[in-house]
Write a protein that holds these residues in place. Structure first.
Motif, PDB file in Angstrom:
ATOM      1  N   ASP A 101       0.992  -1.254  -0.147  1.00 35.15           N
ATOM      2  CA  ASP A 101      -0.056  -0.045   0.071  1.00 35.15           C
ATOM      3  C   ASP A 101       0.909   1.056   0.055  1.00 35.15           C
ATOM      4  O   ASP A 101       1.701   1.343   0.729  1.00 35.15           O
ATOM      5  N   ALA A 102       0.730   2.265  -0.821  1.00 36.45           N
ATOM      6  CA  ALA A 102       1.375   3.272  -1.106  1.00 36.45           C
ATOM      7  C   ALA A 102       1.359   4.192   0.283  1.00 36.45           C
ATOM      8  O   ALA A 102       2.300   4.927   0.391  1.00 36.45           O
ATOM      9  N   THR A 103       0.449   4.081   1.219  1.00 34.05           N
ATOM     10  CA  THR A 103       0.236   4.909   2.347  1.00 34.05           C
ATOM     11  C   THR A 103       0.698   4.179   3.412  1.00 34.05           C
ATOM     12  O   THR A 103       0.792   4.722   4.629  1.00 34.05           O
ATOM     13  N   ARG A 104       1.127   3.055   3.425  1.00 34.65           N
ATOM     14  CA  ARG A 104       1.825   2.123   4.479  1.00 34.65           C
ATOM     15  C   ARG A 104       3.019   1.130   3.721  1.00 34.65           C
ATOM     16  O   ARG A 104       2.634   0.079   3.836  1.00 34.65           O
ATOM     17  N   LEU A 105       3.842   1.806   3.425  1.00 36.93           N
ATOM     18  CA  LEU A 105       4.971   1.092   2.802  1.00 36.93           C
ATOM     19  C   LEU A 105       5.722   0.194   3.553  1.00 36.93           C
ATOM     20  O   LEU A 105       6.017   0.508   4.707  1.00 36.93           O
ATOM     21  N   PRO A 106       6.039  -1.067   3.176  1.00 36.62           N
ATOM     22  CA  PRO A 106       6.536  -2.364   4.048  1.00 36.62           C
ATOM     23  C   PRO A 106       8.101  -2.225   4.070  1.00 36.62           C
ATOM     24  O   PRO A 106       8.819  -3.286   3.636  1.00 36.62           O
ATOM     25  N   PHE A 107       8.626  -1.028   4.112  1.00 34.63           N
ATOM     26  CA  PHE A 107       9.862  -0.687   4.079  1.00 34.63           C
ATOM     27  C   PHE A 107      10.543   0.002   5.459  1.00 34.63           C
ATOM     28  O   PHE A 107       9.599   0.770   5.997  1.00 34.63           O
ATOM     29  N   ARG A 108      11.846  -0.245   6.129  1.00 38.07           N
ATOM     30  CA  ARG A 108      12.002   0.622   6.920  1.00 38.07           C
ATOM     31  C   ARG A 108      12.623   1.892   6.591  1.00 38.07           C
ATOM     32  O   ARG A 108      12.756   2.280   5.545  1.00 38.07           O
ATOM     33  N   ASN A 109      12.838   2.998   7.560  1.00 42.75           N
ATOM     34  CA  ASN A 109      13.005   4.281   7.154  1.00 42.75           C
ATOM     35  C   ASN A 109      14.450   4.253   6.417  1.00 42.75           C
ATOM     36  O   ASN A 109      15.392   3.647   6.736  1.00 42.75           O
ATOM     37  N   ASP A 110      14.315   5.291   5.466  1.00 47.37           N
ATOM     38  CA  ASP A 110      15.565   5.686   5.002  1.00 47.37           C
ATOM     39  C   ASP A 110      16.228   4.458   4.052  1.00 47.37           C
ATOM     40  O   ASP A 110      17.565   4.577   3.903  1.00 47.37           O
ATOM     41  N   ILE A 111      15.369   3.806   3.470  1.00 48.19           N
ATOM     42  CA  ILE A 111      16.245   2.326   2.816  1.00 48.19           C
ATOM     43  C   ILE A 111      16.627   2.806   1.442  1.00 48.19           C
ATOM     44  O   ILE A 111      17.373   1.941   0.883  1.00 48.19           O
ATOM     45  N   CYS A 112      15.937   3.744   0.820  1.00 44.69           N
ATOM     46  CA  CYS A 112      16.242   4.155  -0.555  1.00 44.69           C
ATOM     47  C   CYS A 112      16.635   5.591  -0.372  1.00 44.69           C
ATOM     48  O   CYS A 112      16.431   6.364   0.245  1.00 44.69           O
ATOM     49  N   ASP A 113      17.308   5.995  -1.342  1.00 43.10           N
ATOM     50  CA  ASP A 113      17.751   7.075  -1.688  1.00 43.10           C
ATOM     51  C   ASP A 113      16.922   7.883  -2.696  1.00 43.10           C
ATOM     52  O   ASP A 113      17.150   9.213  -3.077  1.00 43.10           O
ATOM     53  N   LEU A 114      15.779   7.280  -3.488  1.00 47.63           N
ATOM     54  CA  LEU A 114      15.011   7.863  -4.424  1.00 47.63           C
ATOM     55  C   LEU A 114      13.609   6.905  -4.349  1.00 47.63           C
ATOM     56  O   LEU A 114      13.681   5.758  -4.434  1.00 47.63           O
ATOM     57  N   VAL A 115      12.614   7.667  -3.774  1.00 48.29           N
ATOM     58  CA  VAL A 115      11.456   6.855  -3.647  1.00 48.29           C
ATOM     59  C   VAL A 115      10.426   7.839  -4.754  1.00 48.29           C
ATOM     60  O   VAL A 115      10.229   9.111  -4.528  1.00 48.29           O
ATOM     61  N   ALA A 116       9.859   7.108  -5.878  1.00 49.25           N
ATOM     62  CA  ALA A 116       9.196   7.767  -6.881  1.00 49.25           C
ATOM     63  C   ALA A 116       7.894   7.132  -7.175  1.00 49.25           C
ATOM     64  O   ALA A 116       7.653   5.989  -6.895  1.00 49.25           O
ATOM     65  N   CYS A 117       6.904   7.881  -7.956  1.00 52.04           N
ATOM     66  CA  CYS A 117       5.914   7.418  -8.369  1.00 52.04           C
ATOM     67  C   CYS A 117       5.449   8.110  -9.535  1.00 52.04           C
ATOM     68  O   CYS A 117       5.873   9.202  -9.999  1.00 52.04           O
ATOM     69  N   GLN A 118       4.410   7.396 -10.624  1.00 50.71           N
ATOM     70  CA  GLN A 118       4.092   8.133 -11.667  1.00 50.71           C
ATOM     71  C   GLN A 118       2.493   7.750 -11.925  1.00 50.71           C
ATOM     72  O   GLN A 118       2.101   6.808 -11.642  1.00 50.71           O
ATOM     73  N   ALA A 119       1.865   8.923 -11.803  1.00 48.57           N
ATOM     74  CA  ALA A 119       0.355   9.054 -12.032  1.00 48.57           C
ATOM     75  C   ALA A 119      -0.306   8.058 -11.006  1.00 48.57           C
ATOM     76  O   ALA A 119      -1.230   7.133 -11.271  1.00 48.57           O
ATOM     77  N   LEU A 120       0.231   8.299  -9.891  1.00 50.48           N
ATOM     78  CA  LEU A 120      -0.326   7.412  -8.533  1.00 50.48           C
ATOM     79  C   LEU A 120      -1.068   8.275  -7.511  1.00 50.48           C
ATOM     80  O   LEU A 120      -2.096   8.236  -7.045  1.00 50.48           O
ATOM     81  N   LEU A 121      -0.432   9.479  -7.138  1.00 49.22           N
ATOM     82  CA  LEU A 121      -1.068  10.437  -6.414  1.00 49.22           C
ATOM     83  C   LEU A 121      -2.537  10.892  -6.755  1.00 49.22           C
ATOM     84  O   LEU A 121      -3.331  11.027  -5.881  1.00 49.22           O
ATOM     85  N   ILE A 122      -2.710  11.134  -8.017  1.00 49.94           N
ATOM     86  CA  ILE A 122      -3.981  11.492  -8.715  1.00 49.94           C
ATOM     87  C   ILE A 122      -5.047  10.220  -8.364  1.00 49.94           C
ATOM     88  O   ILE A 122      -6.371  10.519  -8.532  1.00 49.94           O
ATOM     89  N   ASN A 123      -4.555   9.147  -8.141  1.00 50.11           N
ATOM     90  CA  ASN A 123      -5.676   8.192  -8.017  1.00 50.11           C
ATOM     91  C   ASN A 123      -5.671   7.766  -6.452  1.00 50.11           C
ATOM     92  O   ASN A 123      -6.559   6.545  -6.196  1.00 50.11           O
ATOM     93  N   LEU A 124      -5.340   8.425  -5.427  1.00 46.87           N
ATOM     94  CA  LEU A 124      -5.373   8.241  -4.234  1.00 46.87           C
ATOM     95  C   LEU A 124      -6.473   9.159  -3.450  1.00 46.87           C
ATOM     96  O   LEU A 124      -6.331  10.247  -3.718  1.00 46.87           O
ATOM     97  N   PRO A 125      -7.256   8.675  -2.427  1.00 49.53           N
ATOM     98  CA  PRO A 125      -8.038   9.556  -1.656  1.00 49.53           C
ATOM     99  C   PRO A 125      -7.215  10.630  -0.924  1.00 49.53           C
ATOM    100  O   PRO A 125      -7.828  11.577  -0.526  1.00 49.53           O
ATOM    101  N   ASP A 126      -5.952  10.102  -0.366  1.00 52.22           N
ATOM    102  CA  ASP A 126      -5.179  10.948   0.342  1.00 52.22           C
ATOM    103  C   ASP A 126      -3.668  10.967  -0.011  1.00 52.22           C
ATOM    104  O   ASP A 126      -2.845  10.479   0.450  1.00 52.22           O
ATOM    105  N   PRO A 127      -3.537  11.572  -1.099  1.00 52.05           N
ATOM    106  CA  PRO A 127      -2.210  11.610  -1.559  1.00 52.05           C
ATOM    107  C   PRO A 127      -1.051  12.088  -0.713  1.00 52.05           C
ATOM    108  O   PRO A 127      -0.084  11.596  -0.584  1.00 52.05           O
ATOM    109  N   ALA A 128      -1.438  13.046   0.136  1.00 54.59           N
ATOM    110  CA  ALA A 128      -0.600  13.570   1.117  1.00 54.59           C
ATOM    111  C   ALA A 128      -0.067  12.465   2.153  1.00 54.59           C
ATOM    112  O   ALA A 128       1.188  12.379   2.556  1.00 54.59           O
TER     113      ALA A 128
END
Length: 287
Positions: A101-128
């Motif tokens: 789930d984009a709003t509950r990512l199954p990863f620990r803190n600071d695990i990547c140096d880039l987190v990105a999405c494409q045309a995802l936030l427009i499809n979420l009820p709570d993009p923030a």
């Protein structure tokens, strides 16, 4: 860390199901591939991501993997792909594929140096909420590539097509329930999440149809002639206030327009250009 998938094309049933919060719109692989065809033929708008310097990248809501593929081609990083749909993610090539789930990512803190999405936030009820999760998981950059679907333009040799496309799009946007015109306004969620040095770059995704026609072009014309896509969208159109009589009138006009498209294609006369403005928003996690 996540659900690893060593096989390049695993059986979707091998993935555990993940329950996603909120009402998230789902799309078929066919729809995603059609609408994102040629999306990253030009990649200048991604220069702010400094892909060559990345060590570990997460593509959230990867869908059929168009952006994942760009990350793999433009960097030597380990690229992870995450999506809530097991059927879509089964066909994505990545170093690791994860259901989540984009709003509950199954990863620990600071695990990547880039987190990105494409045309995802427009499809979420709570993009923030998703952007806050991106910022938690990233040690450096967060990026979102989001369209403004209210500003899409269509040019066509079938005179009625641009007006019908606008009419259908407006009705769809009224009923969709999320902000599909988010575009450059994604920066508000970035700033609310505490990201700094936020920048936005506009990128126009242009899809042109002209002779000789590809198989995808012919299939799209056939769907117009049958009104198939409008039929699939009928619940959303109804939610936006399009009553049965108005829907029937729209579909009848759409099918007639589609038949004209098919006729023009038969004599190599049909041309169409659709331009979708996308905005690449990039923010940095504060030290």
């Amino acid at each position: 860390m996540g659900v690893a998938c060593p096989s390049p094309n695993p059986d979707p049933s091998a993935f555990p199901r993940t329950v996603c919060s909120g009402r998230v719109r789902r799309f078929s692989a066919e729809y995603l591939e059609e609408t994102r065809r040629g999306m990253w033929d030009q990649r200048d708008a991604l220069s702010g991501l400094d892909l060559a310097a990345r060590d570990r990248i997460l593509d959230v809501g990867c869908g059929t993997g168009e952006l994942t593929r760009v990350f793999r081609e433009e960097s030597d990083a380990d690229v992870f792909a995450l999506d809530a749909d097991p059927e879509l993610i089964a066909g994505v090539t990545a170093d690791e594929r994860v259901l989540g789930d984009a709003t509950r990512l199954p990863f620990r803190n600071d695990i990547c140096d880039l987190v990105a999405c494409q045309a995802l936030l427009i499809n979420l009820p709570d993009p923030a909420a998703a952007v806050r999760e991106f910022a938690r998981v990233s040690s450096d950059l967060v990026a979102a590539v989001e369209p403004n679907n209210a500003a899409v333009t269509v040019q066509s040799t079938v005179d009625r097509e641009p007006a019908l496309a606008t009419r259908a799009r407006k009705a769809y946007m009224e009923g969709v329930g999320t902000d599909v015109s988010l575009g450059a306004d994604a920066r508000d969620s970035f700033e609310d999440a505490g990201l700094v040095d936020v920048t936005t770059t506009q990128y126009e995704h242009v899809q042109a149809v002209s002779p000789p026609y590809g198989e995808g072009d012919l299939e799209a014309a056939a769907r117009k002639a049958t009104g198939e896509r409008l039929a699939e969208q009928r619940p959303t159109l109804a939610a936006g206030g399009l009553d049965p009589e108005a829907y029937d009138a729209l579909r009848a006009a759409w099918r007639e327009m589609g038949r004209e498209v098919v006729e023009q294609m038969r004599v190599d006369d049909y041309e169409r250009v659709e331009t979708v403005p996308f905005y690449v928003t990039v923010g940095r996690v504060p030290e």
